[in-house]
Write a protein that holds these residues in place. Structure first.
Motif, short mmCIF file in Angstrom:
data_model
loop_
_atom_site.label_atom_id
_atom_site.label_comp_id
_atom_site.label_asym_id
_atom_site.label_seq_id
_atom_site.Cartn_x
_atom_site.Cartn_y
_atom_site.Cartn_z
N LYS A 71 0.82 -1.21 0.00
CA LYS A 71 0.00 0.00 0.00
C LYS A 71 0.86 1.26 0.00
CE LYS A 71 -0.58 0.02 5.05
NZ LYS A 71 -1.56 -0.13 6.15
N SER A 72 2.14 1.11 0.32
CA SER A 72 3.04 2.25 0.30
C SER A 72 4.42 1.81 -0.15
CB SER A 72 3.12 2.92 1.67
OG SER A 72 3.54 2.00 2.66
N THR A 73 5.17 2.75 -0.66
CA THR A 73 6.53 2.48 -1.13
C THR A 73 7.46 2.26 0.06
OG1 THR A 73 6.18 3.77 -3.13
CG2 THR A 73 8.47 3.44 -2.44
N ILE A 74 8.36 1.30 -0.06
CA ILE A 74 9.34 1.04 1.01
C ILE A 74 10.53 1.98 0.78
CG2 ILE A 74 10.84 -0.66 2.07
CD1 ILE A 74 8.81 -2.80 1.19
N GLU A 75 10.63 2.97 1.63
CA GLU A 75 11.65 4.00 1.44
C GLU A 75 12.98 3.65 2.09
OE1 GLU A 75 11.02 6.52 -0.41
OE2 GLU A 75 8.84 6.81 -0.41
N ALA A 76 12.95 2.89 3.18
CA ALA A 76 14.18 2.64 3.94
C ALA A 76 15.16 1.79 3.16
CB ALA A 76 13.83 1.95 5.27
N ALA A 77 16.45 2.12 3.28
CA ALA A 77 17.48 1.34 2.61
C ALA A 77 17.72 0.01 3.32
CB ALA A 77 18.77 2.14 2.53
N SER A 78 17.46 -0.02 4.62
CA SER A 78 17.59 -1.25 5.41
C SER A 78 16.31 -1.44 6.23
CB SER A 78 18.81 -1.17 6.33
OG SER A 78 20.01 -1.04 5.58
N PRO A 79 15.22 -1.82 5.58
CA PRO A 79 13.94 -1.90 6.27
C PRO A 79 13.91 -3.03 7.30
CG PRO A 79 13.76 -2.86 4.09
CD PRO A 79 15.12 -2.23 4.17
N ALA A 109 4.03 -1.38 5.41
CA ALA A 109 3.88 -1.00 4.00
C ALA A 109 2.98 -1.94 3.22
CB ALA A 109 5.26 -0.96 3.34
N THR A 110 2.58 -3.07 3.83
CA THR A 110 1.79 -4.08 3.13
C THR A 110 0.30 -3.79 3.25
OG1 THR A 110 3.49 -5.75 3.55
CG2 THR A 110 1.29 -6.55 2.96
N ASP A 111 -0.39 -3.78 2.13
CA ASP A 111 -1.85 -3.62 2.12
C ASP A 111 -2.52 -4.91 2.57
OD1 ASP A 111 -4.43 -2.77 1.73
OD2 ASP A 111 -4.33 -2.70 -0.45
N TYR A 112 -2.14 -6.02 1.91
CA TYR A 112 -2.67 -7.33 2.29
C TYR A 112 -1.76 -8.43 1.79
CZ TYR A 112 -4.50 -7.33 -2.55
OH TYR A 112 -4.63 -7.26 -3.92
N ARG A 143 -8.06 -12.06 0.75
CA ARG A 143 -7.19 -10.96 1.15
C ARG A 143 -7.12 -10.93 2.66
NH1 ARG A 143 -6.79 -11.38 -3.60
NH2 ARG A 143 -7.08 -9.81 -5.24
N HIS A 144 -5.91 -10.78 3.21
CA HIS A 144 -5.75 -10.79 4.66
C HIS A 144 -4.82 -9.68 5.10
CE1 HIS A 144 -7.52 -14.82 4.57
NE2 HIS A 144 -6.63 -15.16 3.65
N ALA A 145 -5.10 -9.11 6.27
CA ALA A 145 -4.16 -8.17 6.86
C ALA A 145 -2.83 -8.89 7.08
CB ALA A 145 -4.70 -7.65 8.19
N PHE A 202 -2.24 -13.58 10.28
CA PHE A 202 -1.77 -14.96 10.41
C PHE A 202 -0.29 -14.96 10.77
CE2 PHE A 202 -5.42 -15.42 7.67
CZ PHE A 202 -5.94 -16.69 7.92
N ASP A 203 0.13 -16.02 11.44
CA ASP A 203 1.56 -16.31 11.55
C ASP A 203 1.94 -16.97 10.23
OD1 ASP A 203 4.11 -17.27 11.98
OD2 ASP A 203 3.67 -18.15 13.94
N LEU A 204 2.56 -16.20 9.35
CA LEU A 204 2.80 -16.68 7.98
C LEU A 204 3.75 -17.87 7.93
CD1 LEU A 204 2.98 -13.27 6.08
CD2 LEU A 204 1.03 -14.81 6.33
N ARG A 205 4.50 -18.09 9.01
CA ARG A 205 5.36 -19.27 9.06
C ARG A 205 4.53 -20.55 9.01
NH1 ARG A 205 7.69 -20.29 13.49
NH2 ARG A 205 9.62 -21.18 12.62
N TRP A 206 3.30 -20.48 9.51
CA TRP A 206 2.45 -21.66 9.59
C TRP A 206 1.38 -21.70 8.49
CZ3 TRP A 206 3.40 -25.89 12.30
CH2 TRP A 206 4.32 -25.80 13.34
N VAL A 207 1.41 -20.76 7.58
CA VAL A 207 0.51 -20.81 6.42
C VAL A 207 1.10 -21.78 5.41
CG1 VAL A 207 -0.45 -19.52 4.49
CG2 VAL A 207 -0.42 -18.50 6.78
N GLY A 208 0.34 -22.77 5.01
CA GLY A 208 0.84 -23.76 4.06
C GLY A 208 -0.14 -24.01 2.94
#
Length: 266
Positions: free
Chosen positions: A113-121, A129-132, A176-178, A182-188
């Motif tokens: 949803k937004s541009t990642i500006e940081a050089a070391s995010p 910065a993630t919409d979904y 679509r999810h925020a 979820f704990d994305l490590r456990w999304v399979g």
């Protein structure tokens, strides 16, 4: 390699994509090829496609699993560019002859949803910065032979990066999810072809956390003067082995409560 070599290799790869005829290994043709050379070739492809009016839909991250890194004797992922012509709707049918040797992988996609500006995010920067996030399938193809027919030499990571990280398409599921839902490590996903289960896997296979994969990409891009922009898709990396998709293949990736994705091949 010289800039002329980069341009020549890129032109050959673009011709292979148009004609459906693979070219030989760049690592054999240019034994001195390096990681920087490979990304320079990829950049030349980017320049040619954008000059033709194509726009960047996002980015893909590859070689995130330890198994693939060990297989290619590297210790870092790679990345490629998603162009607008590569985006398919879930349930769509890929036209016959669109790709040379298509394969698919199941992945978690981030839509920004937004541009990642940081050089070391940081991880928090990526989530903010993630919409979904969404279930997705990446379609792979190779414009370079997988192995040299004369010597048996196999394609290496420099061949793959030069060939836009073997990227060919992206299919987003409807769910679509925020990003913190979820704990994305456990999304399979259970990935099936023609009704038979081919591969299963968990998000933890992607650098132990798909969010960290996007951190890696944003950091690498900053080093090359690039950024992940608002509205772009980021494919965070596959947690399954590639599944071959011959003509007539029907693919279904079931991510459970996270959603599902389908793609068919004519």
């Amino acid at each position: 390699m010289t800039p002329e070599d980069h341009a020549s290799a890129a032109a050959d790869l673009l011709d292979a994509e148009r004609s459906g005829r693979q070219i030989g290994l760049l690592s054999k043709r240019f034994p001195e090829i390096s990681m920087d050379d490979a990304y320079a070739i990829q950049k030349a492809i980017f320049d040619a496609k954008t000059a033709q009016g194509q726009s960047v839909a996002g980015w893909k991250i590859g070689l995130t699993s330890k198994a693939m890194q060990y297989a290619l004797n590297i210790d870092t992922p790679d990345s490629g560019i998603l162009f607008d012509e590569m985006v398919f709707k879930t349930g769509a049918t890929v036209p016959e002859g669109r790709f040379i040797q298509p394969r698919i992988e199941a992945e978690i996609a981030f839509v920004m949803k937004s541009t990642i500006e940081a050089a070391s995010p940081t991880r928090d920067d990526i989530l903010a910065a993630t919409d979904y996030v969404a279930p997705s399938i990446e379609i792979l193809d190779t414009r370079i032979v997988r192995a040299d027919p004369e010597t048996g030499q196999v394609r290496n990571v420099f061949d793959t990066i030069s060939d836009n990280a073997a990227n060919a398409g992206v299919v987003l599921g409807k769910a679509r999810h925020a990003p913190d839902a979820f704990d994305l490590r456990w999304v399979g996903a259970i990935t099936s072809r023609d009704g038979a289960v081919e591969e299963t896997g968990l998000g933890a296979g992607v650098l132990n956390d798909p969010v960290e994969s996007v951190v890696w990409l944003a950091t690498r891009m900053a080093q090359y003067g690039q950024r992940i922009e608002a509205g772009q898709i980021v494919l965070s990396g596959s947690f399954i082995r590639p599944v071959e998709c011959p003509p007539g293949a029907r693919v279904h990736a079931d991510f459970g409560v996270f959603g599902s994705v389908d793609i068919n091949f004519a």
